[in-house]
Design a protein around this motif. Structure first.
Motif, short mmCIF file in Angstrom:
data_model
loop_
_atom_site.label_atom_id
_atom_site.label_comp_id
_atom_site.label_asym_id
_atom_site.label_seq_id
_atom_site.Cartn_x
_atom_site.Cartn_y
_atom_site.Cartn_z
N ASN A 135 0.81 -1.22 0.00
CA ASN A 135 0.00 0.00 0.00
C ASN A 135 0.84 1.28 0.00
O ASN A 135 0.34 2.35 -0.33
CB ASN A 135 -0.94 0.04 1.21
CG ASN A 135 -2.04 -0.98 1.09
OD1 ASN A 135 -2.21 -1.59 0.02
ND2 ASN A 135 -2.78 -1.20 2.16
N HIS A 181 3.39 1.63 -1.90
CA HIS A 181 3.94 1.77 -3.25
C HIS A 181 2.84 1.96 -4.29
O HIS A 181 2.98 2.76 -5.21
CB HIS A 181 4.76 0.53 -3.62
CG HIS A 181 5.98 0.34 -2.75
ND1 HIS A 181 6.65 -0.86 -2.66
CD2 HIS A 181 6.65 1.20 -1.93
CE1 HIS A 181 7.68 -0.73 -1.83
NE2 HIS A 181 7.69 0.50 -1.36
N ARG A 182 1.73 1.20 -4.09
CA ARG A 182 0.64 1.17 -5.07
C ARG A 182 0.08 2.56 -5.31
O ARG A 182 -0.31 3.23 -4.34
CB ARG A 182 -0.48 0.32 -4.49
CG ARG A 182 -0.80 -0.89 -5.29
CD ARG A 182 -1.83 -1.69 -4.56
NE ARG A 182 -3.15 -1.49 -5.15
CZ ARG A 182 -4.24 -2.08 -4.68
NH1 ARG A 182 -4.17 -2.85 -3.61
NH2 ARG A 182 -5.40 -1.89 -5.26
N GLU A 183 0.05 2.96 -6.55
CA GLU A 183 -0.52 4.25 -6.99
C GLU A 183 0.31 5.45 -6.51
O GLU A 183 -0.07 6.59 -6.74
CB GLU A 183 -1.99 4.42 -6.54
CG GLU A 183 -2.93 3.30 -6.94
CD GLU A 183 -3.18 3.24 -8.44
OE1 GLU A 183 -2.97 4.25 -9.13
OE2 GLU A 183 -3.56 2.15 -8.93
N TRP A 184 1.41 5.19 -5.84
CA TRP A 184 2.30 6.30 -5.42
C TRP A 184 3.51 6.39 -6.35
O TRP A 184 4.41 7.19 -6.09
CB TRP A 184 2.80 6.10 -3.98
CG TRP A 184 1.75 6.09 -2.91
CD1 TRP A 184 1.30 5.00 -2.22
CD2 TRP A 184 1.06 7.22 -2.36
NE1 TRP A 184 0.36 5.38 -1.29
CE2 TRP A 184 0.19 6.74 -1.36
CE3 TRP A 184 1.07 8.60 -2.63
CZ2 TRP A 184 -0.65 7.58 -0.62
CZ3 TRP A 184 0.24 9.43 -1.90
CH2 TRP A 184 -0.61 8.92 -0.90
N ASP A 185 3.57 5.53 -7.36
CA ASP A 185 4.72 5.49 -8.27
C ASP A 185 6.02 5.21 -7.53
O ASP A 185 7.07 5.80 -7.83
CB ASP A 185 4.83 6.79 -9.09
CG ASP A 185 3.67 6.95 -10.06
OD1 ASP A 185 2.74 6.12 -10.01
OD2 ASP A 185 3.70 7.88 -10.87
#
Ligand SMILES: Cc1ncc(COP(=O)(O)O)c(C=O)c1O
Length: 471
Positions: free
Chosen positions: A174, A176-180
């Motif tokens: 969580n 890393h996901r969607e945080w690039d």
């Protein structure tokens, strides 16, 4: 839990909960759900207890966020802050400026460090301390003429914070996901959780050996001349309170030494008595080149963190700062005098009140109560050390099969515990325990008595919803 009707409360749209929903972006919160459920507003605290705005009492089972080691309302810490505010409410430490609380704290930290350290740098949070450590490593490697040796190893399920570099170090999806993220050059080694990742029939020692071999392979695959450092929490906290297997740090440190990879001990949770020694590094045999700490450093009363470095690392920094003309790193609030004064007082209290001894005295009872849940039908593993632990919930004890994440079993349990006056935290389906270090034997019993009710209610809910069915 508050059920919010926006606009309800003391005036149209004017209750604290409604204002919260209207204005406040909460960290680590389901933002959409929050609009329906609203906040739990905590108004005051005393000892291990906090009280919400209706006066309801809760045991703070996680010391806030693993940090309020002296509980809530420790007058000696409050006085230290007030006195320092009156004397010198702010000053910076750039360009050779200094002040007594900063000097005292650096000296005290070095005196208690788990290995000989040379200098202490201050920041404001665990994330900033780890970000700083990453930058110091890059600066150091450049100074040593190793511009390629820059990759940083974290571990799967490790937690090191949320700033761009520290979130890259963190090994939780969580973050890393969607945080690039992670940034290029941040890689993750195996997670040392024997219960989850031990192979069938593998002993703890064989598991440790396999992880050390796997680390060596990973470093060789990346190229040893490109791998600069490894960050490790002695006990992984936010990943689920994962206590390393026997001999783990001894085995991996051999590999790190062989390839000249620095070790950073992230003591943000484990530091200051949590595991039954002053440092987790002492409990688990780490000899770090850099140590980061925060949280219980000031018992969380004011934000402050620290990065300790060895003489070798310090010499590298000196070389570059000499070449460039300055060590161009630092925060407006590095060694802020008020949190620094509170931290000095915290360390004094740890000594005068023999807090580490207290942890050792009550830890067997904490462990016994924690482990007593091991036979419960919902419990896969009950683990811990000192005054930190977790209970991992599983759908099937024999196969260790986890619940389907969509059921939110851990969250349900935490909500039930809250009803019973106990604040805990679910890390997926592992529920963490990390009470203030000052907790008494009676309060440990009360904590687990409240937990037991919530666990049984969760079992009833799981059965009635047939939630054990495989997805
Ligand atoms: C081991 C560890 N490192 C770093 C951090 C980040 O600290 P902060 O939230 O103060 O940035 C945390 C926070 O929980 C942590 O547990």
């Amino acid at each position: 839990m508050n059920q919010i009707v926006p606009g309800a409360g003391s005036g149209p749209g004017n209750s604290a909960a409604s204002r919260d929903i209207a204005h406040f972006l909460h960290p680590y919160t389901n933002l959409t759900k929050h609009r329906e459920t609203g906040p739990l507003i905590i108004e005051r605290g005393k000892g291990v207890f906090v009280y919400d705005d209706s006066g309801k009492e809760y045991i703070e089972g996680l010391a806030g966020l693993w940090c309020a080691s002296f509980g809530f309302g420790e007058e000696a810490l409050i006085d230290a802050a007030i006195q320092q505010l009156r004397r010198l409410p702010y000053y910076h430490t750039f360009a050779s400026k200094s002040h007594h609380p900063g000097i005292d704290l650096a000296e005290k930290l070095k005196a208690i460090a788990p290995v000989e350290m040379s200098k202490v740098f201050f920041a404001n949070s665990g994330s900033e301390a780890n970000d700083t450590a990453v930058k110091l490593i890059w600066y150091y490697q450049n100074a040593m003429g190793r511009p390629k040796k820059k990759k940083i190893l974290g571990r799967i399920k490790g937690y090191h914070g949320v700033t761009v570099a520290s979130a890259s170090l963190t090994g939780l999806p969580n973050n890393h996901r969607e945080w690039d993220l992670p940034l290029p050059g941040f890689i993750h080694a195996d997670c040392p959780h024997y219960y989850r990742f031990g192979a069938p029939g593998e002993t703890e020692e064989q598991f440790t050996q396999r992880l050390a071999e796997s680390l060596e392979k990973q470093i060789l695959a990346e190229g040893p001349d490109t791998v600069a450092a490894m960050f490790a929490e002695p006990v992984m906290g936010a990943g689920g309170v994962l206590v390393p297997p026997n001999g783990y740090f001894q085995a991996i440190q051999k590999v790190l030494k062989k390839y000249d990879v620095l070790l950073v001990a992230d003591e943000v949770i484990c530091g200051f008595g949590r595991t039954g020694n002053m440092w987790g590094s002492q409990t688990f045999g780490l000899a770090p080149d850099i140590l980061t700490c925060a949280k219980a450093l000031s018992s969380a009363y004011l934000p402050i963190s620290a990065v300790m470095i060895t003489e070798d690392v310090y010499q590298g920094l000196c070389k570059n700062s000499d070449k460039i003309g300055t060590f161009a790193h630092g925060y407006t609030y590095s060694a802020h005098p008020v949190p620094a004064a509170v931290a000095v007082k915290t360390l004094e209290l740890m000594e005068s009140r023999r807090i580490v001894d207290h942890v050792r005295e009550v830890a067997p009872q904490f462990r016994k109560r924690l482990r007593s849940f091991a036979d419960h039908p919902l419990v896969g593993e009950a683990r811990g050390v000192g005054l930190i632990g977790a209970i991992e919930l599983v759908a099937d004890k024999a196969s260790k099969r986890a619940f389907d994440a969509k059921h939110g079993v851990g969250t349900y349990l935490v909500n039930r515990a809250q009803e019973h006056g106990l604040v805990l935290r679910a890390m997926v389906d592992a529920v963490g325990f990390c009470p203030p270090l000052i907790i008494s034997p009676q309060e440990i019993d009360a904590l687990f008595d409240r937990y037991a009710k919530a666990l049984d209610e969760t079992e009833t809910w799981v059965r009635s919803g047939n939630l054990r069915a495989a997805a």
